[in-house]
Design an enzyme around this catalytic site. Sequence first.
Site, short mmCIF file in Angstrom:
data_model
loop_
_atom_site.label_atom_id
_atom_site.label_comp_id
_atom_site.label_asym_id
_atom_site.label_seq_id
_atom_site.Cartn_x
_atom_site.Cartn_y
_atom_site.Cartn_z
N GLU A 76 0.81 -1.22 0.00
CA GLU A 76 0.00 0.00 0.00
C GLU A 76 0.84 1.26 0.00
O GLU A 76 0.54 2.23 -0.70
CB GLU A 76 -0.95 0.02 1.20
CG GLU A 76 -2.17 -0.89 1.06
CD GLU A 76 -1.89 -2.32 1.45
OE1 GLU A 76 -0.73 -2.63 1.80
OE2 GLU A 76 -2.83 -3.14 1.41
N HIS A 145 -9.92 -5.09 11.45
CA HIS A 145 -10.58 -4.90 10.14
C HIS A 145 -11.93 -4.21 10.22
O HIS A 145 -12.73 -4.35 9.30
CB HIS A 145 -10.79 -6.27 9.47
CG HIS A 145 -9.56 -6.92 8.96
ND1 HIS A 145 -8.69 -7.60 9.77
CD2 HIS A 145 -9.03 -6.98 7.72
CE1 HIS A 145 -7.69 -8.08 9.05
NE2 HIS A 145 -7.88 -7.72 7.81
C1 LIG Z 1 -1.80 -4.44 4.72
C2 LIG Z 1 -2.87 -5.34 4.20
N1 LIG Z 1 -3.28 -5.21 2.92
C3 LIG Z 1 -4.25 -6.00 2.41
C4 LIG Z 1 -4.86 -6.95 3.19
C5 LIG Z 1 -5.96 -7.85 2.61
N2 LIG Z 1 -5.44 -9.22 2.44
C6 LIG Z 1 -5.67 -10.15 3.38
S1 LIG Z 1 -4.91 -11.59 3.00
C7 LIG Z 1 -4.27 -10.97 1.57
C8 LIG Z 1 -3.43 -11.85 0.70
C9 LIG Z 1 -2.20 -12.35 1.39
O1 LIG Z 1 -1.61 -13.37 0.64
P1 LIG Z 1 -0.41 -14.22 1.19
O2 LIG Z 1 0.53 -13.33 1.92
O3 LIG Z 1 0.16 -15.01 0.08
O4 LIG Z 1 -1.04 -15.18 2.28
P2 LIG Z 1 -2.08 -16.37 2.00
O5 LIG Z 1 -3.45 -15.75 2.10
O6 LIG Z 1 -1.80 -16.94 0.66
O7 LIG Z 1 -1.86 -17.36 3.11
C10 LIG Z 1 -4.64 -9.64 1.41
C11 LIG Z 1 -4.26 -8.80 0.26
C12 LIG Z 1 -4.43 -7.04 4.55
N3 LIG Z 1 -5.01 -7.92 5.40
N4 LIG Z 1 -3.44 -6.24 5.01
#
Ligand SMILES: Cc1ncc(C[n+]2csc(CCOP(=O)(O)OP(=O)(O)O)c2C)c(N)n1
Lengths: 342, 342, 350, 350
Positions: A76, A145
């Site tokens: 972000e 959240h």
């Molecule tokens: C700073 C932030 N940006 C966006 C989100 C929304 N979000 C939650 S999980 C996710 C994807 C994360 O992917 P990854 O790190 O590969 O973990 P996985 O879900 O695959 O275990 C996003 C974008 C968040 N929780 N925090």
Amino acid sequence: MSAATEHRQQDAPATGTERMTYREALRLALREELTRDERVFIMGEEVGVFEGSYKVTAGLMAEFGADRVRDTPISEEGFVGAGVGAAMLGERPVVEIMTLNFLLVAMDQVINHAAKIGAMFGGEVRCPLVIRTPNGAGNQLTAQHSQSFDGWFAGTPGLKVVTPANPADAKGLLKAAIRDDDPVLVIENLPIYKEKGDVPLDPEHVVPIGRAAVAREGSDITIVSHSFATVRALHVAEKLASEKGIEAEVVDLRSLRPLDVETVAQSVAKTNRALCVEEGWPSYGVTAELAARISKACFDDLDAPVERVGMAEVPLPYAKNLESAAMPTEDRIANAVLSVLS
Amino acid sequence: MSAATEHRQQDAPATGTERMTYREALRLALREELTRDERVFIMGEEVGVFEGSYKVTAGLMAEFGADRVRDTPISEEGFVGAGVGAAMLGERPVVEIMTLNFLLVAMDQVINHAAKIGAMFGGEVRCPLVIRTPNGAGNQLTAQHSQSFDGWFAGTPGLKVVTPANPADAKGLLKAAIRDDDPVLVIENLPIYKEKGDVPLDPEHVVPIGRAAVAREGSDITIVSHSFATVRALHVAEKLASEKGIEAEVVDLRSLRPLDVETVAQSVAKTNRALCVEEGWPSYGVTAELAARISKACFDDLDAPVERVGMAEVPLPYAKNLESAAMPTEDRIANAVLSVLS
Amino acid sequence: MAIAPAKTDLLELYEQMLLIRVFETEAERQYKAARIGGYCHLSSGQEATCVGVIEAMQEEDLLVTGYRSHGFALARGTSPEAVMAELFGKKDGCAHGRGGSMHLLDTERGYYGGWGIVGGQLPLATGLALALVRQGKRQAVVCELGDGAVNMGAWHESLNLAALWKLPVVFLVVNNRYGMGTAVKRASAEPELYKRASAYRMHGEAVEGDELEAVIAATARLLDRAREEREPAVLEANTYRYRGHSVADAGLAYRTREEIAEHQERDPLLRVAARLRDAGASTDALREIDQRVEERVEQAVMFATESPDPDVDSLAWAMYSQGSDEQFERMRPGSPFGEQELVFDGGLGK
Amino acid sequence: MAIAPAKTDLLELYEQMLLIRVFETEAERQYKAARIGGYCHLSSGQEATCVGVIEAMQEEDLLVTGYRSHGFALARGTSPEAVMAELFGKKDGCAHGRGGSMHLLDTERGYYGGWGIVGGQLPLATGLALALVRQGKRQAVVCELGDGAVNMGAWHESLNLAALWKLPVVFLVVNNRYGMGTAVKRASAEPELYKRASAYRMHGEAVEGDELEAVIAATARLLDRAREEREPAVLEANTYRYRGHSVADAGLAYRTREEIAEHQERDPLLRVAARLRDAGASTDALREIDQRVEERVEQAVMFATESPDPDVDSLAWAMYSQGSDEQFERMRPGSPFGEQELVFDGGLGK
Ligand SMILES: Cc1ncc(C[n+]2csc(CCOP(=O)(O)OP(=O)(O)O)c2C)c(N)n1
Ligand SMILES: Cc1ncc(C[n+]2csc(CCOP(=O)(O)OP(=O)(O)O)c2C)c(N)n1
Ligand SMILES: [Mg+2]
Ligand SMILES: [Mg+2]
């Protein structure tokens, strides 16, 4: 105005209204502006291939391509800042942040960069950036959240903040934000995405920034609210009218900066009572500014202290019963109205 | 209590007071707490070898070593978060952020981590973290370096926020923060660092969190303020007394969360008039909450609307004449008092 | 802790992996039955990584994870009852119903929480490791994160601090190929994520995350280095997420059914089961495990169903520590409507 | 743009370097005479990097820097008058007295600002480069940052984006050995900073920042790659800061006088002067340059002294764009004391 714009002007504009969801109204505004002005582009996490975490941008990548609907890594601070930089060169970035909670990691770019550019450089550069993001709580998303930091941005000189509470305003305010030459934060709201309403189809339908709306007329009390709190307020007002014959006027702020105190004050001067409602925490929140302004501007008109209702001042718990107890529910709002009237 | 503590208790405590600067009072508090409790350690940019950008920690690395007075890279998000993690394991980190402006890059760790821990994990973990940082403006540091976001933190459930306005409170509140089991933000102030005052030498001198102080008694109006605004308010009060025979009561909040509304309300109930002053932008700022609370709690006592004075709502410009015009100067405060009284 | 688990160990580990698989399937069912709310992220397909990493940890080692945390909590030994009750938002949940799916924890087992902000747990983990060093403990921290989290600034700042200060922490990158709908190569300019450790002169390596023994061996080795030499490291475990990003996501907008099926053929559970059979485990023995696991999950659901809701007047429970009530005493006058009843009178630091 | 500058070019470049040296000495004097306020960071000792990098840039290339920006602005051709007037906070300053020392800019010369938050300019620079690509321009961006800034999360996110999206930006790390009082090795686990580029599969290299020709050559090469192949890069220029971090810092708490003296023996100006003499430049020619530079700086001071203060009723100047007054019209009622006079009536978007 870009070539694209010139061109567009010639088409006969659509007229009339169409019933659609808040989500669809936002999408319509984005599609229209992407079409009108090639400087406009969308950037954010999952806005393209995934079609938006809340599907606001669904179909836009297919229609406008991956350059104008740009998926980003989870960075972000990086891509909000990239939006600021692109805006400094005259682009019209529309950056989506999945929810307002995540803007915390990009705070420095918004508050200490985007908001500073115009004044700090003596007008030599401008930053026509739009950041779209939903606030709100209520689906057991828990403490990290479920926040509404609306007031923090509204309190930052150099920014503009709009908070549409219905589909028509969603379209009109987002378009106004995109056409504005200053950084504008468009705070959407999770629960409202699915709400329906009549939306003007005219691609020139723009809602002016800095103008509140009297969403419901009434004579007994003024309920001042924005975003989802307005939806709650309107329900409460209808309920109180039918059940108790109380006529509440509901003023939907629509913009938090500039704040249309004039419309609020006019209403309170008429009703002599005011209740301010917000989704966030009231202490040091949006309703603090409202209560302060009303108490001063309507000092001689008020028959009772200005009341405020917001989220209980706790990190929002997960358990449904606790979450419900913490939210500014219609019951809590109705009780507050009654206590102001008593 | 750690072994170190037990041990310390036996020494005869120093008594009496000593005249010293706000900066020295903070240093004394740090030295005492580092000595009292080995769980306490300092972490931040330039706190060690450089002896602190504002010299608050001068000499402490030499006295307590590089482990307990730890220089960090320029990585606020990283080391604020490291403080949060260390606190979760029972350490007592005191993290210095050079100025409040830089906390924007660590916002997520403060608001969405430190503040959430107690409630979100049902009390299974606590976060006894202290973050020390100065707010303030007035030395032509310009838009990015002259901000006071005090209200944002004060509006966050899970945090506590204290804002000492004199050397004695600087020592007492910092010690209270270090001994507190919750995350506490200690907002210091650049212009006050050099201010002198009498400071109790008793190592057990602690100022309770959540208690405002009547810094000056008066009967005509209540000036409510915190941090440097209190210093300004006291000067104005003296000037008005000698020049115009106006007796202003000055309430120094000392804590913003919890906010001691009771003391404020008691004072306004007596004076029937209130002016709220802050260094930051008033709209959606600390004075908004104050004006809202006072207007409600003292609805029947107020003879005039609650007024507010703060920094002009612009990104603070560099030029001295512009900066001075923007600040909540003693002249602007005095004029506000007169307008409330007229 | 066994580097190459004996058959008996392997049976236990198989049971743990199966427990996760069955628990997650049940969680999804309960979510769709609206007994679970909020975001719910499942570990299905990632069992070998969860169980292998935890198996390699010593009892005193600490764990921090993101929000995809059911599998780690269960592997670490938190009872299915406490986890399911948390998902149900009940009083007997491991976070007393305050945290839900994303915010499990179990401090008795050194689990300092599931966290919901991508990358936000890294600085915390660094701080836990710093505290261990300050306390002279010979323990290490495992910090789980996803492939998407490596693009957050917090990753950079935390790895630099951990390397600069020689902190005993292993950053476990669970590379399940996607961050929501974004494939690794669309998000990371260096898609071999473990290589990013070199930017901090830190050791990094990748491991086949669906190979239980390989995960155990790699994790054990890196944790030993962390404990003994205070050398932090990055371990990238390559695995695959079967279900959508969360229960709300069908998980097909950004990948094909074929791709999923392909991975399911190399299922980590099937692999271990096969090895158990080779090692002479009887079909009955395995069926017995199946049954036991099914029963444990059923029990967990029963327990969660019967566990009471948190009491509403404890809304502000533990937000502040003991004694804070007194500090907040004077905040009442003029407080917004309802705040007094909701927060102050309910008590703050109970 | 010359890779190996001819003597005439070299004379010009020498004059630019000298201008920076003399300007900074004067700025320090004026600061101590209280005609300059706020933070004031000098480039003394870093002249070869400032001048060399700018010399390698094409006219259309863009520049973004941190707050230690006098040298870059002067090298880029912003008049000493406009810079000094900005330091004095006067109307004719390059930012009309709004920005001061840290926030110089000159958009006509593609200079998009000096920025005050460490690392904060990196995402912006990435965005400028993205805009250039979207606009189909063959230009590149130079983004200056210090050795201390490489530990900010913004560095990581920006480099990843630049590499992932193939953006034409060169990240110029001015390694002057210290971030305030912190030596590079005390802040960065990888003290050879350019090597961090590899975490993004990005090219990185170091250059002797006090060797004018070397700086020009390296920068020109990397900018060409950026323009032609859209390949971003990291260029680490190793140099040394003679004065304290800012004028307020004596600069001796964290380093020895000997260390400073040692670097001054290898002064970048002396090096160029020596080469000019070898190339046959007369002592008179050099003395002439000295005089011309002294005069230009004196003129700048005179200009800045005479330039008017900004008018106070333009306090809110340019905070918002034209037409915003109307949007703010209705914010007046109940506005805090003084805000109306100070902001609204003074005008917002003038
Ligand atoms: C700073 C932030 N940006 C966006 C989100 C929304 N979000 C939650 S999980 C996710 C994807 C994360 O992917 P990854 O790190 O590969 O973990 P996985 O879900 O695959 O275990 C996003 C974008 C968040 N929780 N925090
Ligand atoms: C986010 C942030 N943290 C701290 C500061 C205070 N600060 C200003 S300059 C500086 C040192 C930067 O050093 P370096 O990057 O090496 O640049 P140099 O001053 O050597 O040119 C610090 C810590 C800041 N401006 N921004
Ligand atoms: Mg993933
Ligand atoms: Mg440096």
